[in-house]
Scaffold this motif. Sequence first.
Motif, PDB file in Angstrom:
ATOM      1  N   PRO A  48      -9.098 -95.311   5.760  1.00  0.00           N
ATOM      2  CA  PRO A  48     -10.503 -95.592   6.077  1.00  0.00           C
ATOM      3  C   PRO A  48     -10.652 -96.956   6.746  1.00  0.00           C
ATOM      4  O   PRO A  48      -9.877 -97.881   6.487  1.00  0.00           O
ATOM      5  N   GLU A  65     -20.448 -94.596   2.022  1.00  0.00           N
ATOM      6  CA  GLU A  65     -19.313 -94.119   1.238  1.00  0.00           C
ATOM      7  C   GLU A  65     -19.543 -92.736   0.639  1.00  0.00           C
ATOM      8  O   GLU A  65     -18.591 -92.060   0.266  1.00  0.00           O
ATOM      9  N   SER A 104     -18.825 -89.954   3.855  1.00  0.00           N
ATOM     10  CA  SER A 104     -17.564 -89.893   4.593  1.00  0.00           C
ATOM     11  C   SER A 104     -16.507 -90.770   3.943  1.00  0.00           C
ATOM     12  O   SER A 104     -16.818 -91.815   3.364  1.00  0.00           O
ATOM     13  N   ASP A 105     -15.246 -90.313   4.039  1.00  0.00           N
ATOM     14  CA  ASP A 105     -14.150 -91.151   3.569  1.00  0.00           C
ATOM     15  C   ASP A 105     -13.499 -91.901   4.735  1.00  0.00           C
ATOM     16  O   ASP A 105     -12.420 -92.466   4.600  1.00  0.00           O
ATOM     17  N   GLU A 106     -14.168 -91.896   5.886  1.00  0.00           N
ATOM     18  CA  GLU A 106     -13.634 -92.592   7.057  1.00  0.00           C
ATOM     19  C   GLU A 106     -13.866 -94.089   6.999  1.00  0.00           C
ATOM     20  O   GLU A 106     -13.238 -94.846   7.748  1.00  0.00           O
ATOM     21  N   VAL A 107     -14.793 -94.533   6.150  1.00  0.00           N
ATOM     22  CA  VAL A 107     -15.081 -95.964   6.035  1.00  0.00           C
ATOM     23  C   VAL A 107     -15.048 -96.370   4.568  1.00  0.00           C
ATOM     24  O   VAL A 107     -15.319 -95.568   3.671  1.00  0.00           O
ATOM     25  N   ARG A 108     -14.751 -97.639   4.353  1.00  0.00           N
ATOM     26  CA  ARG A 108     -14.751 -98.187   2.991  1.00  0.00           C
ATOM     27  C   ARG A 108     -15.323 -99.594   3.036  1.00  0.00           C
ATOM     28  O   ARG A 108     -14.808-100.465   3.744  1.00  0.00           O
TER      29      ARG A 108
END
Length: 241
Positions: free
Chosen positions: A27, A48, A51-55
């Motif tokens: 991510p 959060e 999507s698990d593309e960003v953290r």
Amino acid sequence: MSADTNSDDTSSADTNSDGTAREAREPVTVFLVDDHALFRAGAKAELESISDEVRVVGEAGSVAEAVAGITRVRPQVVLLDVHMPDGGGAEVLRRLRTDLPDVVFLALSVSDAAEDVIAVIRAGARGYVTKTISSAELVRAIVRVADGDAVFSPRLAGFVLDAFAERPGSEPISDPELDQLTPRERDVLRLLARGYAYKEIASELFISVKTVETHVSSVLRKTQLSNRYELSRWATDRRLV
């Protein structure tokens, strides 16, 4: 920023936030800078949850907190508010761009004013989106700037083209930081950024070395920069060189 509500789960590990297939990747780490704690909390929860593309790895509510936190955490992308009580996004960028060239800044603001867009882009932001953006669109914008793209809300892209492409007939966009310099200070700054020594600047402009020093001191004070290298970068960003 509006939340997307969709009963279908499109945020699994093998899909993008728009539902398309994607390769597995870590991510993108994100740091939130906004002076409203409630907005930061909501933005973090939305990002959060869809999507698990960003953290989200950190947040700050002031310029000073942002500079300290970003320096410590070294996120991939900073979501940056444009206006804060102790300064704005351009000030955060001014303090960090030289030391943290790999950190990407994406402005996220309620403002869609041309002068705000141009000021923060000239300072080094990679894109500018407004807070009317949906959560899914914001995730895509974060991933895109992390991958090297420039991202703008549709209406704002024209401001950037007008300011940097210098299209015939386009209205000039004012730069408050640049506008505060006198014509002579700009002349001195331009030559300084080109590598001229004080003596050479004095000869070129038919003024004394002492006058050159006075102008440089004034420019440093007005721009709140600390040395010749920073001034040169500042001038180059504004296409003075």
